[in-house]
Design a protein around this motif. Structure first.
Motif, PDB file in Angstrom:
ATOM      1  N   GLY A  36       2.899  -8.368  -2.610  1.00  8.53           N
ATOM      2  CA  GLY A  36       4.343  -8.278  -2.617  1.00  8.53           C
ATOM      3  C   GLY A  36       5.058  -9.449  -1.968  1.00  8.53           C
ATOM      4  N   GLY A  37       4.299 -10.387  -1.424  1.00  5.23           N
ATOM      5  CA  GLY A  37       4.921 -11.540  -0.806  1.00  5.23           C
ATOM      6  C   GLY A  37       5.537 -12.468  -1.830  1.00  5.23           C
TER       7      GLY A  37
ATOM      8  N   SER B 200      15.856  -9.039   1.085  1.00  6.82           N
ATOM      9  CA  SER B 200      14.839  -8.045   1.426  1.00  6.82           C
ATOM     10  C   SER B 200      13.586  -8.246   0.590  1.00  6.82           C
ATOM     11  CB  SER B 200      15.382  -6.628   1.185  1.00  6.82           C
ATOM     12  OG  SER B 200      16.509  -6.384   1.983  1.00  6.82           O
ATOM     13  N   LEU B 201      12.493  -7.698   1.096  1.00  4.83           N
ATOM     14  CA  LEU B 201      11.219  -7.781   0.401  1.00  4.83           C
ATOM     15  C   LEU B 201      10.387  -6.575   0.802  1.00  4.83           C
ATOM     16  CD1 LEU B 201       9.884  -9.929  -1.487  1.00  4.83           C
ATOM     17  CD2 LEU B 201       8.735 -10.830   0.542  1.00  4.83           C
ATOM     18  N   ARG B 202       9.628  -6.038  -0.135  1.00  2.08           N
ATOM     19  CA  ARG B 202       8.755  -4.921   0.182  1.00  2.08           C
ATOM     20  C   ARG B 202       7.299  -5.313  -0.052  1.00  2.08           C
ATOM     21  NH1 ARG B 202       8.598   0.980  -2.739  1.00  2.08           N
ATOM     22  NH2 ARG B 202       7.490  -0.253  -4.323  1.00  2.08           N
ATOM     23  N   LEU B 203       6.524  -5.190   0.983  1.00  2.00           N
ATOM     24  CA  LEU B 203       5.094  -5.455   0.891  1.00  2.00           C
ATOM     25  C   LEU B 203       4.340  -4.147   0.694  1.00  2.00           C
ATOM     26  CD1 LEU B 203       4.661  -8.043   3.782  1.00  2.00           C
ATOM     27  CD2 LEU B 203       5.364  -8.426   1.417  1.00  2.00           C
ATOM     28  N   THR B 204       3.197  -4.254   0.031  1.00  2.00           N
ATOM     29  CA  THR B 204       2.391  -3.076  -0.277  1.00  2.00           C
ATOM     30  C   THR B 204       0.971  -3.268   0.224  1.00  2.00           C
ATOM     31  OG1 THR B 204       3.691  -2.642  -2.272  1.00  2.00           O
ATOM     32  CG2 THR B 204       1.523  -1.625  -2.151  1.00  2.00           C
TER      33      THR B 204
ATOM     34  N   LYS C 205      12.403  -4.043  15.002  1.00  2.00           N
ATOM     35  CA  LYS C 205      13.229  -2.834  14.973  1.00  2.00           C
ATOM     36  C   LYS C 205      14.552  -3.085  14.270  1.00  2.00           C
ATOM     37  CE  LYS C 205      11.407  -0.578  19.116  1.00  2.00           C
ATOM     38  NZ  LYS C 205      11.665  -0.217  20.527  1.00  2.00           N
ATOM     39  N   GLY C 206      14.901  -2.165  13.375  1.00  2.00           N
ATOM     40  CA  GLY C 206      16.154  -2.281  12.650  1.00  2.00           C
ATOM     41  C   GLY C 206      16.072  -3.123  11.401  1.00  2.00           C
ATOM     42  N   ARG C 207      15.027  -3.918  11.246  1.00  8.46           N
ATOM     43  CA  ARG C 207      14.889  -4.757  10.050  1.00  8.46           C
ATOM     44  C   ARG C 207      13.685  -4.378   9.208  1.00  8.46           C
ATOM     45  NH1 ARG C 207      14.156 -10.109   9.934  1.00  8.46           N
ATOM     46  NH2 ARG C 207      12.872 -10.141  11.801  1.00  8.46           N
ATOM     47  N   PHE C 208      12.620  -3.927   9.835  1.00 11.29           N
ATOM     48  CA  PHE C 208      11.388  -3.587   9.121  1.00 11.29           C
ATOM     49  C   PHE C 208      11.187  -2.077   9.156  1.00 11.29           C
ATOM     50  CE2 PHE C 208       9.004  -7.878   9.926  1.00 11.29           C
ATOM     51  CZ  PHE C 208      10.045  -8.555   9.332  1.00 11.29           C
ATOM     52  N   THR C 209      10.693  -1.530   8.055  1.00 12.69           N
ATOM     53  CA  THR C 209      10.389  -0.106   7.973  1.00 12.69           C
ATOM     54  C   THR C 209       9.030   0.078   7.323  1.00 12.69           C
ATOM     55  OG1 THR C 209      12.736   0.446   7.747  1.00 12.69           O
ATOM     56  CG2 THR C 209      11.146   2.134   7.124  1.00 12.69           C
TER      57      THR C 209
ATOM     58  N   TYR D  32       3.750   0.923   2.705  1.00 13.16           N
ATOM     59  CA  TYR D  32       4.725  -0.127   2.427  1.00 13.16           C
ATOM     60  C   TYR D  32       5.288  -0.700   3.729  1.00 13.16           C
ATOM     61  CZ  TYR D  32       4.791   2.079  -2.188  1.00 13.16           C
ATOM     62  OH  TYR D  32       4.431   2.607  -3.405  1.00 13.16           O
ATOM     63  N   LEU D  33       5.701  -1.940   3.643  1.00 12.95           N
ATOM     64  CA  LEU D  33       6.494  -2.554   4.698  1.00 12.95           C
ATOM     65  C   LEU D  33       7.755  -3.083   4.035  1.00 12.95           C
ATOM     66  CD1 LEU D  33       6.719  -3.381   7.687  1.00 12.95           C
ATOM     67  CD2 LEU D  33       5.861  -5.644   6.996  1.00 12.95           C
TER      68      LEU D  33
END
Length: 120
Positions: free
Chosen positions: A7-8, A16-20, A64-68, A79-80
């Motif tokens: 996902g990079g 935003s970007l979502r990594l798997t 914190k607040g940016r990554f989930t 996921y990230l």
């Protein structure tokens, strides 16, 4: 057994970007899963962790607040989700299966990383 991070890519600052993180022959639910970043010449840094069993999440102050971090149990995937990306977030991101998120880290499996590049 190896985990696979994907996902990079190259994105602009502020986006935003979502990594798997996936695995074909291990149940990720059985482990805490951590996401880590590494840049050349620097030590690996943890950016998120989700515990096994109860899915508690842990983040360093920098994330914190940016990554989930989140699990999809049905897909055996973690996921990230990264938002408000900054150029300093540029790194290779990897996922790892761990015994637990807290205490001295005990790594069980590592995955190959995925490059994230954030342009200003």
């Amino acid at each position: 057994v190896q985990l696979q991070a994907s996902g990079g890519g190259l994105v602009q600052s502020g986006t935003s970007l979502r990594l798997t993180c996936t695995a074909s022959d291990v149940a990720l639910d059985d482990y805490a899963i951590g996401w880590f970043l590494q840049t050349p010449g620097m030590e690996r840094e943890g950016v998120a962790c989700i515990s096994g069993g109860d899915d508690r999440t842990f983040y360093p102050d920098s994330a914190k607040g940016r990554f989930t971090i989140a699990r999809d149990h049905a897909k055996n995937t973690v996921y990230l989700q990264m938002s408000s990306l900054k150029p300093e977030d540029t790194a290779v991101y990897s996922c790892a299966a761990m015994k637990e998120c807290t205490g001295p880290p005990v790594y069980v499996y590592w995955g190959q990383g995925t490059q994230v590049t954030v342009s200003s």
